[in-house]
Design an enzyme around this catalytic site. Structure first.
Site, PDB file in Angstrom:
ATOM      1  N   CYS A 193     -10.953   3.892  -4.848  1.00 46.84           N
ATOM      2  CA  CYS A 193      -9.961   3.992  -3.765  1.00 46.84           C
ATOM      3  C   CYS A 193     -10.583   4.662  -2.539  1.00 46.84           C
ATOM      4  O   CYS A 193     -10.673   4.039  -1.475  1.00 46.84           O
ATOM      5  CB  CYS A 193      -8.726   4.736  -4.281  1.00 46.84           C
ATOM      6  SG  CYS A 193      -7.523   5.123  -3.027  1.00 46.84           S
ATOM      7  N   TYR A 219     -11.197   6.209   7.723  1.00 48.51           N
ATOM      8  CA  TYR A 219     -11.779   6.051   6.377  1.00 48.51           C
ATOM      9  C   TYR A 219     -13.294   6.283   6.352  1.00 48.51           C
ATOM     10  O   TYR A 219     -13.862   6.583   5.309  1.00 48.51           O
ATOM     11  CB  TYR A 219     -11.421   4.682   5.808  1.00 48.51           C
ATOM     12  CG  TYR A 219      -9.958   4.593   5.425  1.00 48.51           C
ATOM     13  CD1 TYR A 219      -9.071   3.783   6.131  1.00 48.51           C
ATOM     14  CD2 TYR A 219      -9.442   5.371   4.394  1.00 48.51           C
ATOM     15  CE1 TYR A 219      -7.721   3.729   5.795  1.00 48.51           C
ATOM     16  CE2 TYR A 219      -8.102   5.325   4.058  1.00 48.51           C
ATOM     17  CZ  TYR A 219      -7.246   4.507   4.769  1.00 48.51           C
ATOM     18  OH  TYR A 219      -5.904   4.457   4.436  1.00 48.51           O
ATOM     19  N   ASP A 237       0.813  -1.213   0.000  1.00 45.02           N
ATOM     20  CA  ASP A 237       0.000   0.000   0.000  1.00 45.02           C
ATOM     21  C   ASP A 237       0.847   1.263   0.000  1.00 45.02           C
ATOM     22  O   ASP A 237       0.434   2.284  -0.562  1.00 45.02           O
ATOM     23  CB  ASP A 237      -0.964   0.009   1.189  1.00 45.02           C
ATOM     24  CG  ASP A 237      -2.192   0.827   0.875  1.00 45.02           C
ATOM     25  OD1 ASP A 237      -2.530   1.742   1.643  1.00 45.02           O
ATOM     26  OD2 ASP A 237      -2.788   0.578  -0.189  1.00 45.02           O
ATOM     27  N   GLU A 241      -9.819  -3.566  -5.714  1.00 40.56           N
ATOM     28  CA  GLU A 241      -9.734  -3.286  -4.268  1.00 40.56           C
ATOM     29  C   GLU A 241      -9.902  -4.598  -3.490  1.00 40.56           C
ATOM     30  O   GLU A 241      -9.162  -4.876  -2.537  1.00 40.56           O
ATOM     31  CB  GLU A 241     -10.816  -2.276  -3.849  1.00 40.56           C
ATOM     32  CG  GLU A 241     -10.556  -0.856  -4.287  1.00 40.56           C
ATOM     33  CD  GLU A 241      -9.403  -0.204  -3.544  1.00 40.56           C
ATOM     34  OE1 GLU A 241      -8.940  -0.730  -2.524  1.00 40.56           O
ATOM     35  OE2 GLU A 241      -8.946   0.863  -4.002  1.00 40.56           O
ATOM     36  N   TYR A 301     -13.194   2.227   0.536  1.00 44.53           N
ATOM     37  CA  TYR A 301     -12.748   2.297   1.939  1.00 44.53           C
ATOM     38  C   TYR A 301     -13.791   2.973   2.815  1.00 44.53           C
ATOM     39  O   TYR A 301     -14.054   2.538   3.935  1.00 44.53           O
ATOM     40  CB  TYR A 301     -11.387   3.007   2.038  1.00 44.53           C
ATOM     41  CG  TYR A 301     -10.221   2.072   1.811  1.00 44.53           C
ATOM     42  CD1 TYR A 301     -10.179   1.219   0.719  1.00 44.53           C
ATOM     43  CD2 TYR A 301      -9.148   2.025   2.710  1.00 44.53           C
ATOM     44  CE1 TYR A 301      -9.113   0.362   0.518  1.00 44.53           C
ATOM     45  CE2 TYR A 301      -8.076   1.169   2.512  1.00 44.53           C
ATOM     46  CZ  TYR A 301      -8.072   0.336   1.411  1.00 44.53           C
ATOM     47  OH  TYR A 301      -7.006  -0.523   1.219  1.00 44.53           O
TER      48      TYR A 301
END
Ligand SMILES: Cc1ncc(CO)c(N)n1
Length: 226
Positions: free
Chosen positions: A137, A167, A45, A209, A141
């Protein structure tokens, strides 16, 4: 008439549930995620976010609007310097120094495929196509983090509460508002085929993801002869 970004999100909802029920997020929620999975995730990440900021820089250069340029500039700073707080929560959870963990970071097939999906659109198409591939992205999350908070009453001392709340917060709403403003504006001038490409980019990144989390959970490696 539905906005193209509303169609994207509606079609992607089933993937949110799958990610939520997969091992990485369930391990995170129950604070029994393995150290190996966390370290694998952080290494990949860190590289992912570096490249994400480079793609933002490409969009900054493509834009001829000062407000948009400043949005991308702000996002480059967020991704490079502020999101590290969420990573450090994961590093604390495994009791290691974050910068030590990510030294010699490497990404594995699923991360490689995801990043190249975004770069391909950035090099070969326009801002709307690129942002459609980038939008999952923040969106995935936020959706997964908010689903965790809706389904679990996390203890105050839950070791990964910071990550989840980071998040789930409103910061992501502001980012998506800017993404969607650009995507929907550009979509007005697109053919049905062009709009279908935007939706496909979004859905593929949602799947990327899911694969990214599973990559870390399963310790995915290249089978290359090295
Ligand atoms: C792979 C991936 N997707 C989304 C986010 C959220 O920014 C992240 N840090 N990493």
């Amino acid at each position: 008439m539905k906005l193209i970004t509303e169609i994207m999100e509606e079609k992607a909802l089933p993937i949110v549930d799958k990610i939520y029920n997969d091992g990485f997020i369930q391990g995170l929620v129950h604070a029994n995620l393995s150290k190996e999975a966390v370290v694998h995730y952080l290494k990949a990440d860190a590289l992912y976010l570096d490249n994400f900021s480079d793609i933002y820089a490409m969009l900054l250069a493509k834009s001829n609007d000062k407000v948009e340029k400043n949005f991308f500039l702000g996002q480059i700073n967020f991704v490079l310097n502020e999101e590290i707080a969420a990573h450090k929560n994961l590093a604390d959870y495994v009791g290691e120094d974050y910068h030590e963990i990510i030294k010699g970071g490497e990404w594995y097939p699923s991360a490689d495929h995801y990043i190249k999906h975004m770069y391909y659109n950035a090099f070969a198409f326009g801002m709307a196509e690129t942002l459609s591939a980038m939008a999952p992205c923040p969106w995935i999350y936020q959706m997964v983090a908010r689903k965790i908070l809706a389904n679990h009453n996390l203890a105050e001392d839950h070791p990964l509460k910071f990550w989840i709340e980071f998040y789930a917060g409103v910061l992501v709403d502001e980012v998506l508002t800017e993404y969607y403003k650009i995507i929907n504006r550009e979509a007005e001038f697109m053919s049905e085929e062009g709009k279908a490409h935007l939706v496909k980019n979004f859905l593929e990144s949602c799947e990327h993801e899911r694969r990214f989390f599973n990559m870390a959970y399963t310790q995915e490696r290249w089978d290359l002869e090295v």
